[in-house]
Every structure is written in structure tokens, then in C-alpha cells.
Design a protein around this motif. Structure first.
Motif, mmCIF file in Angstrom:
data_model
loop_
_atom_site.group_PDB
_atom_site.id
_atom_site.type_symbol
_atom_site.label_atom_id
_atom_site.label_comp_id
_atom_site.label_asym_id
_atom_site.label_seq_id
_atom_site.Cartn_x
_atom_site.Cartn_y
_atom_site.Cartn_z
ATOM 1 N N MET A 152 -4.508 2.210 -6.345
ATOM 2 C CA MET A 152 -3.661 1.791 -5.174
ATOM 3 C C MET A 152 -2.885 0.484 -5.274
ATOM 4 S SD MET A 152 -5.850 0.988 -1.667
ATOM 5 C CE MET A 152 -6.994 2.202 -2.178
ATOM 6 N N TYR A 153 -1.860 0.724 -4.305
ATOM 7 C CA TYR A 153 -0.975 -0.649 -4.437
ATOM 8 C C TYR A 153 -1.097 -1.151 -3.110
ATOM 9 C CZ TYR A 153 3.010 -3.939 -5.019
ATOM 10 O OH TYR A 153 3.666 -4.921 -5.193
ATOM 11 N N ILE A 154 -1.406 -2.778 -2.862
ATOM 12 C CA ILE A 154 -1.359 -3.172 -1.519
ATOM 13 C C ILE A 154 -0.689 -4.314 -1.520
ATOM 14 C CG2 ILE A 154 -3.782 -2.100 -1.420
ATOM 15 C CD1 ILE A 154 -4.886 -4.864 -1.448
ATOM 16 N N ILE A 155 -0.517 -4.741 -0.061
ATOM 17 C CA ILE A 155 0.251 -5.952 0.038
ATOM 18 C C ILE A 155 -0.840 -6.560 1.352
ATOM 19 C CG2 ILE A 155 1.978 -7.237 1.223
ATOM 20 C CD1 ILE A 155 3.860 -5.002 0.372
ATOM 21 N N LEU A 156 -1.136 -7.775 0.856
ATOM 22 C CA LEU A 156 -2.346 -8.265 1.671
ATOM 23 C C LEU A 156 -1.720 -9.726 2.446
ATOM 24 C CD1 LEU A 156 -6.005 -9.163 0.761
ATOM 25 C CD2 LEU A 156 -4.572 -11.049 1.284
ATOM 26 N N TRP A 189 -0.261 -13.726 -6.330
ATOM 27 C CA TRP A 189 0.106 -14.445 -5.253
ATOM 28 C C TRP A 189 1.677 -14.393 -5.195
ATOM 29 C CZ3 TRP A 189 0.091 -20.375 -5.460
ATOM 30 C CH2 TRP A 189 0.376 -20.939 -4.360
ATOM 31 N N ILE A 190 2.395 -13.919 -4.095
ATOM 32 C CA ILE A 190 3.569 -13.813 -4.148
ATOM 33 C C ILE A 190 4.237 -15.077 -3.003
ATOM 34 C CG2 ILE A 190 3.876 -11.706 -4.949
ATOM 35 C CD1 ILE A 190 4.613 -10.783 -2.043
ATOM 36 N N GLN A 191 3.470 -15.308 -2.220
ATOM 37 C CA GLN A 191 4.177 -16.223 -1.128
ATOM 38 C C GLN A 191 2.728 -16.839 -0.289
ATOM 39 O OE1 GLN A 191 7.201 -15.124 1.494
ATOM 40 N NE2 GLN A 191 7.863 -16.991 1.729
ATOM 41 N N ASN A 192 3.003 -18.076 0.350
ATOM 42 C CA ASN A 192 1.861 -18.555 1.145
ATOM 43 C C ASN A 192 1.148 -17.430 1.983
ATOM 44 O OD1 ASN A 192 2.528 -21.003 0.092
ATOM 45 N ND2 ASN A 192 3.627 -22.007 2.004
ATOM 46 N N SER A 193 -0.165 -17.079 1.640
ATOM 47 C CA SER A 193 -0.811 -16.333 2.318
ATOM 48 C C SER A 193 -0.362 -14.863 2.150
ATOM 49 C CB SER A 193 -0.734 -16.484 3.833
ATOM 50 O OG SER A 193 -1.318 -18.031 4.061
ATOM 51 N N VAL A 194 0.288 -14.557 1.171
ATOM 52 C CA VAL A 194 1.008 -13.364 0.945
ATOM 53 C C VAL A 194 0.522 -12.775 -0.587
ATOM 54 C CG1 VAL A 194 2.823 -11.573 0.958
ATOM 55 C CG2 VAL A 194 2.673 -13.555 2.731
ATOM 56 N N PHE A 195 -0.207 -11.558 -0.675
ATOM 57 C CA PHE A 195 -0.308 -11.113 -2.117
ATOM 58 C C PHE A 195 -0.113 -9.623 -2.319
ATOM 59 C CE2 PHE A 195 -3.138 -14.674 -1.075
ATOM 60 C CZ PHE A 195 -3.188 -15.491 -2.171
ATOM 61 N N GLU A 196 0.021 -9.299 -3.530
ATOM 62 C CA GLU A 196 0.651 -7.930 -3.815
ATOM 63 C C GLU A 196 -0.109 -7.533 -5.173
ATOM 64 O OE1 GLU A 196 4.462 -6.887 -4.083
ATOM 65 O OE2 GLU A 196 4.871 -8.459 -5.463
ATOM 66 N N GLY A 197 -0.336 -6.333 -5.284
ATOM 67 C CA GLY A 197 -0.724 -5.670 -6.663
ATOM 68 C C GLY A 197 -1.489 -4.368 -6.712
ATOM 69 N N GLU A 198 -1.861 -3.877 -7.820
ATOM 70 C CA GLU A 198 -2.648 -2.719 -7.825
ATOM 71 C C GLU A 198 -3.956 -3.197 -7.744
ATOM 72 O OE1 GLU A 198 -1.738 0.532 -8.458
ATOM 73 O OE2 GLU A 198 0.473 0.226 -8.546
ATOM 74 N N SER A 229 -7.510 -13.626 10.398
ATOM 75 C CA SER A 229 -7.340 -12.168 10.311
ATOM 76 C C SER A 229 -6.751 -12.001 8.982
ATOM 77 C CB SER A 229 -6.184 -11.805 11.338
ATOM 78 O OG SER A 229 -4.838 -12.521 10.820
ATOM 79 N N LEU A 230 -6.942 -10.821 8.554
ATOM 80 C CA LEU A 230 -6.496 -10.203 7.292
ATOM 81 C C LEU A 230 -5.982 -8.825 7.294
ATOM 82 C CD1 LEU A 230 -8.074 -10.577 3.841
ATOM 83 C CD2 LEU A 230 -7.770 -8.175 4.258
ATOM 84 N N ILE A 231 -4.519 -8.618 6.899
ATOM 85 C CA ILE A 231 -3.919 -7.380 7.098
ATOM 86 C C ILE A 231 -3.733 -6.808 5.737
ATOM 87 C CG2 ILE A 231 -1.882 -6.219 8.202
ATOM 88 C CD1 ILE A 231 -1.610 -8.643 9.892
ATOM 89 N N LEU A 232 -3.927 -5.590 5.598
ATOM 90 C CA LEU A 232 -3.554 -4.649 4.258
ATOM 91 C C LEU A 232 -2.477 -3.836 4.339
ATOM 92 C CD1 LEU A 232 -7.398 -4.423 3.047
ATOM 93 C CD2 LEU A 232 -5.674 -5.749 1.978
ATOM 94 N N PHE A 233 -1.585 -3.691 3.810
ATOM 95 C CA PHE A 233 -0.683 -2.735 3.505
ATOM 96 C C PHE A 233 -0.886 -1.831 2.356
ATOM 97 C CE2 PHE A 233 1.341 -5.885 6.035
ATOM 98 C CZ PHE A 233 1.970 -5.454 7.221
ATOM 99 N N LYS A 234 -1.159 -0.428 2.513
ATOM 100 C CA LYS A 234 -1.639 0.398 1.415
ATOM 101 C C LYS A 234 -0.496 1.209 0.829
ATOM 102 C CE LYS A 234 -6.492 -0.039 2.765
ATOM 103 N NZ LYS A 234 -7.676 0.806 3.169
ATOM 104 N N SER A 235 -0.482 1.697 -0.341
ATOM 105 C CA SER A 235 0.485 2.635 -0.820
ATOM 106 C C SER A 235 -0.295 3.160 -1.981
ATOM 107 C CB SER A 235 1.742 2.205 -1.071
ATOM 108 O OG SER A 235 2.773 3.053 -1.754
ATOM 109 N N ARG A 236 0.062 4.463 -2.282
ATOM 110 C CA ARG A 236 -0.475 5.079 -3.453
ATOM 111 C C ARG A 236 0.123 4.510 -4.741
ATOM 112 N NH1 ARG A 236 1.232 10.943 -3.057
ATOM 113 N NH2 ARG A 236 2.642 10.005 -1.533
ATOM 114 N N GLU A 237 1.244 4.218 -4.796
ATOM 115 C CA GLU A 237 1.750 3.151 -5.764
ATOM 116 C C GLU A 237 2.844 2.306 -5.465
ATOM 117 O OE1 GLU A 237 3.113 5.948 -8.948
ATOM 118 O OE2 GLU A 237 1.712 7.584 -8.837
#
Length: 86
Positions: free
Chosen positions: A1-5, A27-36, A58-66
Motif C-alpha cells: 500500500m502507498y501512504i502519505i503521512l 521524508w519529503i517535507q517537514n512533518s510529511v512522509f510518503e512511501g510504500e 495528531s497523525l494523519i494517514l492518506f492511503k492508496s493501493r498504489e
């Protein structure tokens, strides 16, 4: 799964959360991460993050299959490119 946190934690806990998230994601930006990530690793990440967090955090997750289902556009300089050349 692919997520943005994305997280927002008290300054006292920022270093711990940054270090934790970098173990699992890019790590893509301050307090922002992405990956499989696998379901098991995501569960582990959420458990460890919960141990760091307080009631005000708080912690927010955006999920995608790919990742191909998301369009990414970067304006300005990208902190860390996750593209890899084989």
C-alpha cells in the motif's frame, strides 16, 4: 500500500516522531512522509507513533493501493526525491 503521512506534534516530541517515520517512509517535507508500506509495518508504525504522541498531537494517514493512483506535483525544491534508477 502507498501512504502519505502527516503529523503535528509538540516541539518536544518532533525529533522522536521524525526519527520514527524516517525508519518506515521517505521524508519529503517537514512533518510529511510518503512511501510504500506493508500492513504489518503500518500497524507497527502506528503503534510506535501512539507511544510518542500526547493528547494534543495528531497523525494523519492518506492511503492508496498504489502510488500510480496519485498525481504528484512539486513546486520549488523537493526535499528528497524518492525516484530510484535501476
Amino acid at each position: 500500500m502507498y501512504i502519505i503521512l502527516v503529523y503535528d506534534v509538540n516541539q518536544k516530541r518532533t525529533g522522536k516522531m521524525l526519527k520514527l517515520c524516517r525508519k518506515y517512509l521517505n521524508w519529503i517535507q517537514n512533518s510529511v512522509f510518503e512511501g510504500e508500506i506493508t500492513e504489518v509495518k503500518l500497524k507497527e508504525l502506528k503503534h510506535r507513533a501512539d507511544e510518542i504522541m500526547d493528547d494534543e498531537d495528531s497523525l494523519i494517514l492518506f492511503k492508496s493501493r498504489e502510488s500510480k493512483w496519485l498525481e504528484k506535483e512539486v513546486l520549488g525544491q523537493e526535499r528528497s526525491s524518492i525516484d530510484t534508477m535501476l
